[in-house]
Design an enzyme around this catalytic site. Structure first.
Site, PDB file in Angstrom:
ATOM      1  N   GLU A 173       0.855  -1.188   0.000  1.00  0.00           N
ATOM      2  CA  GLU A 173       0.000   0.000   0.000  1.00  0.00           C
ATOM      3  C   GLU A 173       0.891   1.238   0.000  1.00  0.00           C
ATOM      4  O   GLU A 173       1.690   1.433   0.915  1.00  0.00           O
ATOM      5  CB  GLU A 173      -0.883  -0.002   1.242  1.00  0.00           C
ATOM      6  CG  GLU A 173      -1.679   1.276   1.447  1.00  0.00           C
ATOM      7  CD  GLU A 173      -2.337   1.353   2.815  1.00  0.00           C
ATOM      8  OE1 GLU A 173      -2.519   2.480   3.319  1.00  0.00           O
ATOM      9  OE2 GLU A 173      -2.653   0.296   3.405  1.00  0.00           O
TER      10      GLU A 173
ATOM     11  N   LYS B  97     -10.540  -1.271   7.627  1.00  0.00           N
ATOM     12  CA  LYS B  97      -9.213  -1.126   8.222  1.00  0.00           C
ATOM     13  C   LYS B  97      -9.411  -0.623   9.653  1.00  0.00           C
ATOM     14  O   LYS B  97     -10.012   0.434   9.857  1.00  0.00           O
ATOM     15  CB  LYS B  97      -8.415  -0.122   7.385  1.00  0.00           C
ATOM     16  CG  LYS B  97      -7.200   0.476   8.054  1.00  0.00           C
ATOM     17  CD  LYS B  97      -6.528   1.408   7.062  1.00  0.00           C
ATOM     18  CE  LYS B  97      -5.705   2.467   7.752  1.00  0.00           C
ATOM     19  NZ  LYS B  97      -4.914   3.253   6.796  1.00  0.00           N
TER      20      LYS B  97
END
Length: 210
Positions: free
Chosen positions: A43, A130
């Site tokens: 990411e 998340k």
């Protein structure tokens, strides 16, 4: 997007390196170090001016599935996907970003820190969030407390997690993957410590093994 969709994009990987890359010059060597260490995804946070180019270079490497993090706006989402991002991660929940991800055909993982945010995510048809910032929120204890009333929700805990904590998170059945920024810090990148990044990645990947 479902657990299956995100898991497929992450190639089943349970380790998600979270990268803040100040210079695009680091992108190629960084992708190589992570891939050689056994990482399958990464990411790239949209916290630096060159983030878009970093995504483009790392995606072109071919050894990693690259996503964009810290996606705050629909405009950033569009730029990230155009640069090659295969998934989007946000620090919080924004329905416009979620809808844009769907429109672009990529999984979106919004941040959630409370039961209220989890209810918003469920209402939006999501089943993966998340947990952020995981450690400052209370770590594995908070994850267990939030997961209990939301058995249909999967979590990617990120924020303050190091190699000492990751195994406890991965042992929880609701955890899809763990995000970690210790694998490639700004200090590593500034001094070109790619061998150290490769070593830390290999050690972390080994810890994810069943």
């Amino acid at each position: 997007m479902t657990h299956h969709a995100l898991s497929a994009v992450l190639a089943g990987a349970r380790l998600l390196p979270v990268l803040t890359v100040p210079s695009v010059a680091s992108a190629g060597p960084l992708a190589e170090a992570l891939a050689t260490g056994g990482a399958r995804c990464a990411e790239v946070t949209f916290r630096t001016p060159q983030a878009e180019q970093v995504v483009k270079v790392m995606a072109a490497h071919g050894g990693l599935t690259v996503g964009a993090g810290t996606v705050l706006t629909t405009e950033q989402a569009e730029r990230a996907v155009a640069a090659g991002a295969r998934f989007l991660v946000s620090p919080g929940f924004d329905i416009e970003v979620v809808d844009k991800g769907r429109e672009l055909g990529v999984p979106v993982v919004p941040g959630a820190a409370t039961a209220t945010e989890l209810m918003h995510a469920l209402k939006a048809g999501l089943d993966t969030v998340k947990l952020f910032p995981a450690e400052p929120l209370g770590g594995i204890g908070t994850l267990r407390a939030l997961a209990a009333p939301f058995p249909q929700m999967g979590f990617v805990p990120t924020g303050g997690i190091g190699p000492e904590q990751m195994s406890a998170y991965l042992a929880h059945p609701a955890v899809l993957a763990v995000g970690g920024s210790w694998l490639a810090t700004r200090a590593h990148l500034e001094r070109g410590a790619y061998d150290e990044i490769r070593r830390l990645t290999a050690e972390a990947v080994e810890r994810t093994a069943p």
